[in-house]
Scaffold this motif. Sequence first.
Motif, PDB file in Angstrom:
ATOM      1  N   GLY A  36       8.526  37.173  78.881  1.00 48.93           N
ATOM      2  CA  GLY A  36       8.451  37.965  80.101  1.00 48.93           C
ATOM      3  C   GLY A  36       7.190  37.671  80.892  1.00 48.93           C
ATOM      4  N   ASP A  37       6.061  37.541  80.194  1.00 43.66           N
ATOM      5  CA  ASP A  37       4.803  37.222  80.875  1.00 43.66           C
ATOM      6  C   ASP A  37       4.883  35.861  81.570  1.00 43.66           C
ATOM      7  N   CYS A  38       5.587  34.938  80.951  1.00 42.87           N
ATOM      8  CA  CYS A  38       5.707  33.587  81.524  1.00 42.87           C
ATOM      9  C   CYS A  38       6.561  33.577  82.788  1.00 42.87           C
ATOM     10  N   ILE A  39       7.539  34.455  82.871  1.00 39.20           N
ATOM     11  CA  ILE A  39       8.476  34.406  83.996  1.00 39.20           C
ATOM     12  C   ILE A  39       8.347  35.639  84.896  1.00 39.20           C
ATOM     13  N   PHE A  40       7.212  36.350  84.749  1.00 37.35           N
ATOM     14  CA  PHE A  40       6.876  37.453  85.662  1.00 37.35           C
ATOM     15  C   PHE A  40       7.874  38.603  85.617  1.00 37.35           C
ATOM     16  N   CYS A  41       8.229  39.007  84.395  1.00 35.53           N
ATOM     17  CA  CYS A  41       9.058  40.202  84.227  1.00 35.53           C
ATOM     18  C   CYS A  41       8.642  40.874  82.927  1.00 35.53           C
ATOM     19  N   THR A  42       9.245  41.987  82.604  1.00 37.09           N
ATOM     20  CA  THR A  42       8.883  42.704  81.383  1.00 37.09           C
ATOM     21  C   THR A  42       9.634  42.149  80.177  1.00 37.09           C
ATOM     22  N   GLY A  43       9.044  42.343  79.019  1.00 35.50           N
ATOM     23  CA  GLY A  43       9.738  41.976  77.792  1.00 35.50           C
ATOM     24  C   GLY A  43      10.998  42.800  77.602  1.00 35.50           C
ATOM     25  N   SER A  44      10.974  44.026  78.125  1.00 29.33           N
ATOM     26  CA  SER A  44      12.148  44.884  78.035  1.00 29.33           C
ATOM     27  C   SER A  44      13.325  44.276  78.792  1.00 29.33           C
ATOM     28  N   LEU A  45      13.047  43.700  79.963  1.00 26.71           N
ATOM     29  CA  LEU A  45      14.121  43.068  80.724  1.00 26.71           C
ATOM     30  C   LEU A  45      14.684  41.873  79.957  1.00 26.71           C
ATOM     31  N   VAL A  46      13.816  41.070  79.365  1.00 26.32           N
ATOM     32  CA  VAL A  46      14.279  39.942  78.553  1.00 26.32           C
ATOM     33  C   VAL A  46      15.199  40.442  77.447  1.00 26.32           C
ATOM     34  N   GLY A  47      14.786  41.534  76.794  1.00 25.67           N
ATOM     35  CA  GLY A  47      15.598  42.098  75.718  1.00 25.67           C
ATOM     36  C   GLY A  47      16.944  42.599  76.202  1.00 25.67           C
ATOM     37  N   GLN A  48      16.965  43.226  77.376  1.00 26.14           N
ATOM     38  CA  GLN A  48      18.226  43.732  77.921  1.00 26.14           C
ATOM     39  C   GLN A  48      19.181  42.593  78.256  1.00 26.14           C
ATOM     40  N   ILE A  49      18.644  41.489  78.742  1.00 27.82           N
ATOM     41  CA  ILE A  49      19.498  40.345  79.059  1.00 27.82           C
ATOM     42  C   ILE A  49      19.977  39.675  77.777  1.00 27.82           C
ATOM     43  N   GLU A  50      19.107  39.595  76.788  1.00 32.70           N
ATOM     44  CA  GLU A  50      19.501  38.981  75.514  1.00 32.70           C
ATOM     45  C   GLU A  50      20.598  39.781  74.806  1.00 32.70           C
ATOM     46  N   THR A  51      20.671  41.069  75.064  1.00 35.67           N
ATOM     47  CA  THR A  51      21.693  41.911  74.422  1.00 35.67           C
ATOM     48  C   THR A  51      22.849  42.234  75.359  1.00 35.67           C
ATOM     49  N   ALA A  52      22.916  41.520  76.483  1.00 35.20           N
ATOM     50  CA  ALA A  52      24.014  41.662  77.448  1.00 35.20           C
ATOM     51  C   ALA A  52      24.099  43.060  78.050  1.00 35.20           C
ATOM     52  N   HIS A  53      22.949  43.745  78.127  1.00 34.11           N
ATOM     53  CA  HIS A  53      22.906  45.046  78.778  1.00 34.11           C
ATOM     54  C   HIS A  53      22.478  44.936  80.237  1.00 34.11           C
ATOM     55  N   ALA A  61      17.098  33.153  85.954  1.00 33.96           N
ATOM     56  CA  ALA A  61      17.612  31.966  85.272  1.00 33.96           C
ATOM     57  C   ALA A  61      16.750  30.742  85.556  1.00 33.96           C
ATOM     58  N   GLU A  62      16.356  30.565  86.794  1.00 34.26           N
ATOM     59  CA  GLU A  62      15.542  29.404  87.164  1.00 34.26           C
ATOM     60  C   GLU A  62      14.172  29.457  86.504  1.00 34.26           C
ATOM     61  N   ARG A  63      13.585  30.647  86.443  1.00 31.11           N
ATOM     62  CA  ARG A  63      12.272  30.780  85.791  1.00 31.11           C
ATOM     63  C   ARG A  63      12.378  30.581  84.285  1.00 31.11           C
ATOM     64  N   ALA A  64      13.482  31.055  83.693  1.00 36.88           N
ATOM     65  CA  ALA A  64      13.677  30.841  82.254  1.00 36.88           C
ATOM     66  C   ALA A  64      13.834  29.356  81.953  1.00 36.88           C
ATOM     67  N   ASP A  65      14.552  28.641  82.799  1.00 39.30           N
ATOM     68  CA  ASP A  65      14.691  27.194  82.620  1.00 39.30           C
ATOM     69  C   ASP A  65      13.325  26.510  82.633  1.00 39.30           C
ATOM     70  N   ALA A  66      12.486  26.911  83.577  1.00 38.96           N
ATOM     71  CA  ALA A  66      11.168  26.288  83.699  1.00 38.96           C
ATOM     72  C   ALA A  66      10.295  26.619  82.502  1.00 38.96           C
ATOM     73  N   ALA A  67      10.314  27.876  82.058  1.00 37.48           N
ATOM     74  CA  ALA A  67       9.444  28.298  80.963  1.00 37.48           C
ATOM     75  C   ALA A  67       9.884  27.714  79.629  1.00 37.48           C
ATOM     76  N   LEU A  68      11.199  27.618  79.414  1.00 37.79           N
ATOM     77  CA  LEU A  68      11.722  27.166  78.126  1.00 37.79           C
ATOM     78  C   LEU A  68      12.139  25.699  78.145  1.00 37.79           C
ATOM     79  N   MET A  69      11.965  25.043  79.301  1.00 38.56           N
ATOM     80  CA  MET A  69      12.269  23.615  79.442  1.00 38.56           C
ATOM     81  C   MET A  69      13.683  23.292  78.956  1.00 38.56           C
ATOM     82  N   THR A  70      14.658  23.956  79.584  1.00 39.26           N
ATOM     83  CA  THR A  70      16.055  23.840  79.153  1.00 39.26           C
ATOM     84  C   THR A  70      16.879  22.876  79.993  1.00 39.26           C
ATOM     85  N   ASP A  71      16.225  22.134  80.885  1.00 36.96           N
ATOM     86  CA  ASP A  71      16.928  21.156  81.710  1.00 36.96           C
ATOM     87  C   ASP A  71      18.048  21.808  82.544  1.00 36.96           C
ATOM     88  N   GLY A  72      17.762  23.000  83.070  1.00 30.55           N
ATOM     89  CA  GLY A  72      18.717  23.643  83.974  1.00 30.55           C
ATOM     90  C   GLY A  72      19.851  24.384  83.308  1.00 30.55           C
TER      91      GLY A  72
END
Length: 281
Positions: A36-53, A61-72
Amino acid sequence: MPNIRRLDPTASPLDYFGSELRRYRESAGLSQKELGDCIFCTGSLVGQIETAHKVPTREFAERADAALMTDGCFSRLVGLVLRSQLPTWFQAYAEMEGNASYISTYQCQLVYGLLQTPDYASALLRVDHPDKVEDMVAARMDRQRVLKKEQQPAVWVILDESVLLQRVGSRRVMREQLAHLLSFRDDPWVHIQVLPFDVGAHTGMMGSFTLLRFDSDPDIHYSESYDQGHMTANPEVIRERSVGYARLQGAALSPEDSASLIARVMEERYGDEPADDSCLA
């Protein structure tokens, strides 16, 4: 140990996105807060997305790609996720709309979805889906990316005059919506006409409809009822509705006169905004 909800990635695009986000994050050795710190959001938001809430935005999505180097990876997935938030019966049409080379639509009640502002869409969707407004608005706005494609479709929209007068949301919302329509005046690919009341009886009185034309596939006619959409490539229907649409174009005000009417309604009907009008937005 916390009870971590494990998703079935085959259950839905949202579940697949969440499971992939968790897999990439854990492989990178990051906590939810650290990502969350890497992509300018809260860890809670990351958790909610990871659990499909929570439905991810395209920006997330674009920031997660950049932070985790997922090639889009997530940028490619998020379109499927957002489309899955549309009504099931509408998803096939949304996909075809995104591939059309020419879109012509007559709307008797509402601004066409590709031209709606977020606040107009929100006020509209809140009536029947108050618990899903944010996600459904995000899906509707994502549809509008078709207007920014390198090879964007030609879009011709005919709005019944009542669309300008039917208040959706506050007067501010309507003013901004009409101003948005006016912003297309110089767009060579988007043409807006208004069908005035004094036309009288006309060929669109059976209701709104849309014609989609493709470079190499048959034309499609689309209309909808409360609970489902109706698509057909029947040549007789296409022929009849194409002629009907041409007649509507001939009866409607020119794009220039339509813009003048929209501007006049914007000022006369929605120009003087009461101080307490914002509470209706």
